[in-house]
Motif scaffolding. Structure first.
Motif, PDB file in Angstrom:
ATOM      1  N   GLY A  20     -47.554  43.578 -62.947  1.00  0.00           N
ATOM      2  CA  GLY A  20     -48.322  44.169 -61.852  1.00  0.00           C
ATOM      3  C   GLY A  20     -47.574  44.212 -60.532  1.00  0.00           C
ATOM      4  N   SER A  21     -46.282  43.815 -60.548  1.00  0.00           N
ATOM      5  CA  SER A  21     -45.537  43.836 -59.279  1.00  0.00           C
ATOM      6  C   SER A  21     -45.040  45.244 -58.962  1.00  0.00           C
ATOM      7  CB  SER A  21     -44.371  42.850 -59.326  1.00  0.00           C
ATOM      8  OG  SER A  21     -43.534  43.143 -60.421  1.00  0.00           O
ATOM      9  N   GLY A  22     -45.271  46.177 -59.877  1.00  0.00           N
ATOM     10  CA  GLY A  22     -44.879  47.568 -59.643  1.00  0.00           C
ATOM     11  C   GLY A  22     -43.574  47.933 -60.332  1.00  0.00           C
ATOM     12  N   LYS A  23     -43.074  47.025 -61.179  1.00  0.00           N
ATOM     13  CA  LYS A  23     -41.769  47.237 -61.822  1.00  0.00           C
ATOM     14  C   LYS A  23     -41.639  48.564 -62.543  1.00  0.00           C
ATOM     15  CE  LYS A  23     -41.580  43.890 -64.696  1.00  0.00           C
ATOM     16  NZ  LYS A  23     -42.801  43.116 -64.604  1.00  0.00           N
ATOM     17  N   SER A  24     -42.645  48.885 -63.411  1.00  0.00           N
ATOM     18  CA  SER A  24     -42.482  50.066 -64.269  1.00  0.00           C
ATOM     19  C   SER A  24     -42.385  51.347 -63.464  1.00  0.00           C
ATOM     20  CB  SER A  24     -43.655  50.202 -65.240  1.00  0.00           C
ATOM     21  OG  SER A  24     -43.579  49.176 -66.175  1.00  0.00           O
ATOM     22  N   THR A 150     -42.063  41.219 -56.199  1.00  0.00           N
ATOM     23  CA  THR A 150     -43.266  40.387 -56.204  1.00  0.00           C
ATOM     24  C   THR A 150     -44.381  41.149 -55.487  1.00  0.00           C
ATOM     25  OG1 THR A 150     -42.608  39.347 -54.131  1.00  0.00           O
ATOM     26  CG2 THR A 150     -42.083  38.159 -56.147  1.00  0.00           C
ATOM     27  N   ALA A 151     -45.595  40.626 -55.605  1.00  0.00           N
ATOM     28  CA  ALA A 151     -46.743  41.117 -54.833  1.00  0.00           C
ATOM     29  C   ALA A 151     -47.789  40.023 -54.995  1.00  0.00           C
ATOM     30  CB  ALA A 151     -47.259  42.441 -55.382  1.00  0.00           C
ATOM     31  N   SER A 152     -48.753  39.961 -54.103  1.00  0.00           N
ATOM     32  CA  SER A 152     -49.784  38.933 -54.220  1.00  0.00           C
ATOM     33  C   SER A 152     -50.554  39.146 -55.527  1.00  0.00           C
ATOM     34  CB  SER A 152     -50.741  39.016 -53.032  1.00  0.00           C
ATOM     35  OG  SER A 152     -51.470  40.217 -53.109  1.00  0.00           O
ATOM     36  N   THR A 153     -51.134  38.080 -56.100  1.00  0.00           N
ATOM     37  CA  THR A 153     -51.848  38.252 -57.381  1.00  0.00           C
ATOM     38  C   THR A 153     -53.030  39.207 -57.206  1.00  0.00           C
ATOM     39  OG1 THR A 153     -52.943  36.136 -56.959  1.00  0.00           O
ATOM     40  CG2 THR A 153     -51.322  36.176 -58.716  1.00  0.00           C
ATOM     41  N   VAL A 197     -32.092  40.520 -54.936  1.00  0.00           N
ATOM     42  CA  VAL A 197     -32.725  40.941 -53.689  1.00  0.00           C
ATOM     43  C   VAL A 197     -34.233  40.900 -53.928  1.00  0.00           C
ATOM     44  CG1 VAL A 197     -33.024  42.898 -52.107  1.00  0.00           C
ATOM     45  CG2 VAL A 197     -30.775  42.451 -53.144  1.00  0.00           C
ATOM     46  N   HIS A 198     -34.959  40.134 -53.137  1.00  0.00           N
ATOM     47  CA  HIS A 198     -36.415  40.027 -53.315  1.00  0.00           C
ATOM     48  C   HIS A 198     -37.115  41.104 -52.503  1.00  0.00           C
ATOM     49  CE1 HIS A 198     -36.658  35.729 -54.910  1.00  0.00           C
ATOM     50  NE2 HIS A 198     -35.398  36.079 -54.902  1.00  0.00           N
ATOM     51  N   ILE A 199     -38.039  41.790 -53.152  1.00  0.00           N
ATOM     52  CA  ILE A 199     -38.847  42.770 -52.406  1.00  0.00           C
ATOM     53  C   ILE A 199     -40.316  42.466 -52.687  1.00  0.00           C
ATOM     54  CG2 ILE A 199     -39.366  45.215 -52.008  1.00  0.00           C
ATOM     55  CD1 ILE A 199     -36.611  45.931 -53.142  1.00  0.00           C
ATOM     56  N   ASP A 200     -41.079  42.168 -51.646  1.00  0.00           N
ATOM     57  CA  ASP A 200     -42.528  41.977 -51.785  1.00  0.00           C
ATOM     58  C   ASP A 200     -43.165  43.359 -51.614  1.00  0.00           C
ATOM     59  OD1 ASP A 200     -45.233  41.491 -51.575  1.00  0.00           O
ATOM     60  OD2 ASP A 200     -44.976  39.647 -50.425  1.00  0.00           O
ATOM     61  N   THR A 201     -43.781  43.840 -52.694  1.00  0.00           N
ATOM     62  CA  THR A 201     -44.277  45.226 -52.682  1.00  0.00           C
ATOM     63  C   THR A 201     -45.706  45.342 -52.126  1.00  0.00           C
ATOM     64  OG1 THR A 201     -45.184  45.126 -54.943  1.00  0.00           O
ATOM     65  CG2 THR A 201     -42.869  45.729 -54.727  1.00  0.00           C
ATOM     66  N   LEU A 204     -46.508  48.071 -49.584  1.00  0.00           N
ATOM     67  CA  LEU A 204     -45.480  49.129 -49.579  1.00  0.00           C
ATOM     68  C   LEU A 204     -45.839  50.183 -50.623  1.00  0.00           C
ATOM     69  CD1 LEU A 204     -42.082  47.141 -49.559  1.00  0.00           C
ATOM     70  CD2 LEU A 204     -43.231  48.208 -47.621  1.00  0.00           C
ATOM     71  N   THR A 205     -45.418  51.414 -50.393  1.00  0.00           N
ATOM     72  CA  THR A 205     -45.646  52.428 -51.429  1.00  0.00           C
ATOM     73  C   THR A 205     -44.507  52.330 -52.454  1.00  0.00           C
ATOM     74  OG1 THR A 205     -44.334  54.129 -50.332  1.00  0.00           O
ATOM     75  CG2 THR A 205     -46.679  54.025 -49.740  1.00  0.00           C
ATOM     76  N   ILE A 206     -44.783  52.879 -53.646  1.00  0.00           N
ATOM     77  CA  ILE A 206     -43.770  52.916 -54.705  1.00  0.00           C
ATOM     78  C   ILE A 206     -42.502  53.605 -54.182  1.00  0.00           C
ATOM     79  CG2 ILE A 206     -43.283  54.040 -56.934  1.00  0.00           C
ATOM     80  CD1 ILE A 206     -45.244  51.664 -57.129  1.00  0.00           C
ATOM     81  N   GLU A 207     -42.706  54.680 -53.427  1.00  0.00           N
ATOM     82  CA  GLU A 207     -41.554  55.452 -52.924  1.00  0.00           C
ATOM     83  C   GLU A 207     -40.704  54.609 -51.970  1.00  0.00           C
ATOM     84  OE1 GLU A 207     -44.661  56.629 -53.059  1.00  0.00           O
ATOM     85  OE2 GLU A 207     -44.368  58.136 -54.643  1.00  0.00           O
ATOM     86  N   GLN A 208     -41.373  53.808 -51.135  1.00  0.00           N
ATOM     87  CA  GLN A 208     -40.623  52.965 -50.187  1.00  0.00           C
ATOM     88  C   GLN A 208     -39.780  51.925 -50.943  1.00  0.00           C
ATOM     89  OE1 GLN A 208     -44.089  51.700 -47.949  1.00  0.00           O
ATOM     90  NE2 GLN A 208     -43.407  52.796 -46.121  1.00  0.00           N
ATOM     91  N   VAL A 209     -40.386  51.344 -51.979  1.00  0.00           N
ATOM     92  CA  VAL A 209     -39.663  50.325 -52.758  1.00  0.00           C
ATOM     93  C   VAL A 209     -38.487  50.971 -53.493  1.00  0.00           C
ATOM     94  CG1 VAL A 209     -39.865  48.600 -54.584  1.00  0.00           C
ATOM     95  CG2 VAL A 209     -41.801  49.003 -53.058  1.00  0.00           C
ATOM     96  N   ALA A 210     -38.774  52.116 -54.149  1.00  0.00           N
ATOM     97  CA  ALA A 210     -37.722  52.793 -54.920  1.00  0.00           C
ATOM     98  C   ALA A 210     -36.568  53.202 -54.000  1.00  0.00           C
ATOM     99  CB  ALA A 210     -38.291  54.005 -55.647  1.00  0.00           C
ATOM    100  N   ALA A 211     -36.902  53.665 -52.792  1.00  0.00           N
ATOM    101  CA  ALA A 211     -35.853  54.126 -51.867  1.00  0.00           C
ATOM    102  C   ALA A 211     -34.897  52.971 -51.525  1.00  0.00           C
ATOM    103  CB  ALA A 211     -36.475  54.702 -50.602  1.00  0.00           C
ATOM    104  N   GLN A 212     -35.435  51.774 -51.350  1.00  0.00           N
ATOM    105  CA  GLN A 212     -34.573  50.611 -51.043  1.00  0.00           C
ATOM    106  C   GLN A 212     -33.621  50.330 -52.199  1.00  0.00           C
ATOM    107  OE1 GLN A 212     -36.273  46.885 -49.638  1.00  0.00           O
ATOM    108  NE2 GLN A 212     -38.087  47.913 -48.890  1.00  0.00           N
ATOM    109  N   ILE A 213     -34.155  50.424 -53.424  1.00  0.00           N
ATOM    110  CA  ILE A 213     -33.327  50.111 -54.603  1.00  0.00           C
ATOM    111  C   ILE A 213     -32.278  51.198 -54.841  1.00  0.00           C
ATOM    112  CG2 ILE A 213     -33.388  49.593 -57.078  1.00  0.00           C
ATOM    113  CD1 ILE A 213     -36.278  48.576 -56.640  1.00  0.00           C
TER     114      ILE A 213
END
Ligand code: DC
Length: 223
Positions: A20-24, A150-153, A197-201, A204-213
């Motif tokens: 559920g951290s948004g990995k997929s 990661t993300a809060s439970t 590199v730790h990213i707390d999602t 954040l939007t999926i696009e913001q996270v993907a852009a960092q990676i």
């Protein structure tokens, strides 16, 4: 013929983190944007669990699972998961597989087998985007980019509830239970690689996270 192992392993983007951290979603987007192939290693653990349950083997009985393991035939391509000739794409996300997958994923025989298949997958493609729990620590410790999401439970449960329509409190309780099991198991527990590199999602939007990676991948992987 000599194989440049360094080139193979460094073209890997390893994305680890709890359910559920948004990995997929993030990993698929990163694969699309970088042109690298994508592998969902959680689906492989789920597929083995499906094969174990289909044979009426107790998923907590490690020796029995190890015995049937070589008989289970996995075929994963284009988001379709075929187990022993049966389309298990939907079933591997169902409640039965989900409730037993932690025991199967803790089995050392299963982990050794799947890690070997995942390393083979990387060699055949010269790299890729892999998501899971132990990619940066065990499967591809030489990955050019290692991300721990990661993300809060509550946020993770909210995302799953939106996807599945199930009760958010039940999902949250199940996520906490699986995090515990995945983090405490002896072999390849869920933990960030030292150089990840730790990213707390959360927030954040999926696009913001993907852009960092993708930015990291472009910096570190020179095709
Ligand atoms: O990411 P997921 O929820 O589909 O993963 C299913 C299970 O497999 C989960 O309990 C953790 C386990 N898993 C693992 O132990 N190692 C991986 N590389 C990927 C998943």
């Amino acid at each position: 013929m000599t194989v440049d192992v360094t080139a193979e392993v460094t073209s890997v983007v390893a994305i680890d983190g709890p359910g559920g951290s948004g990995k997929s979603t993030v990993a698929r987007l990163v694969a699309d944007e970088t042109g690298l192939a994508y592998l969902d290693t959680g689906a492989m653990y789920r597929a083995i669990t499906f094969g174990v349950l289909a044979r009426n083997v107790d998923p907590t009985d490690w020796p029995a699972v190890a015995e049937v393991l070589p008989l289970i035939v996995l075929d994963m391509a284009h988001d379709i998961v075929i187990v022993d000739g049966t389309d298990a794409t939907a079933a591997i996300r169902g409640a039965e597989v989900t409730s037993h997958v932690s025991s199967v994923a803790a089995n050392p025989a299963v982990r050794a087998d799947l890690a070997r298949l995942q390393q083979q997958w990387i060699s055949q493609r010269g790299g890729g985007v892999l998501e899971g729990r132990d990619i940066g620590t065990v499967v591809a410790p030489q990955a050019a980019v290692k991300i721990f999401l990661t993300a809060s439970t509550r946020e993770r449960a909210r995302r799953r509830a939106t996807e599945t329509g199930a009760d958010i409190d039940e999902i949250e309780a199940d996520l906490i239970r699986r995090d515990e099991a995945d983090s405490r198991r002896e072999m390849s527990p869920l933990r960030p690689a030292d150089d990840s590199v730790h990213i707390d999602t959360t927030g954040l939007t999926i696009e913001q996270v993907a852009a960092q990676i993708v930015a990291l991948a472009k910096e570190r992987i020179h095709a």
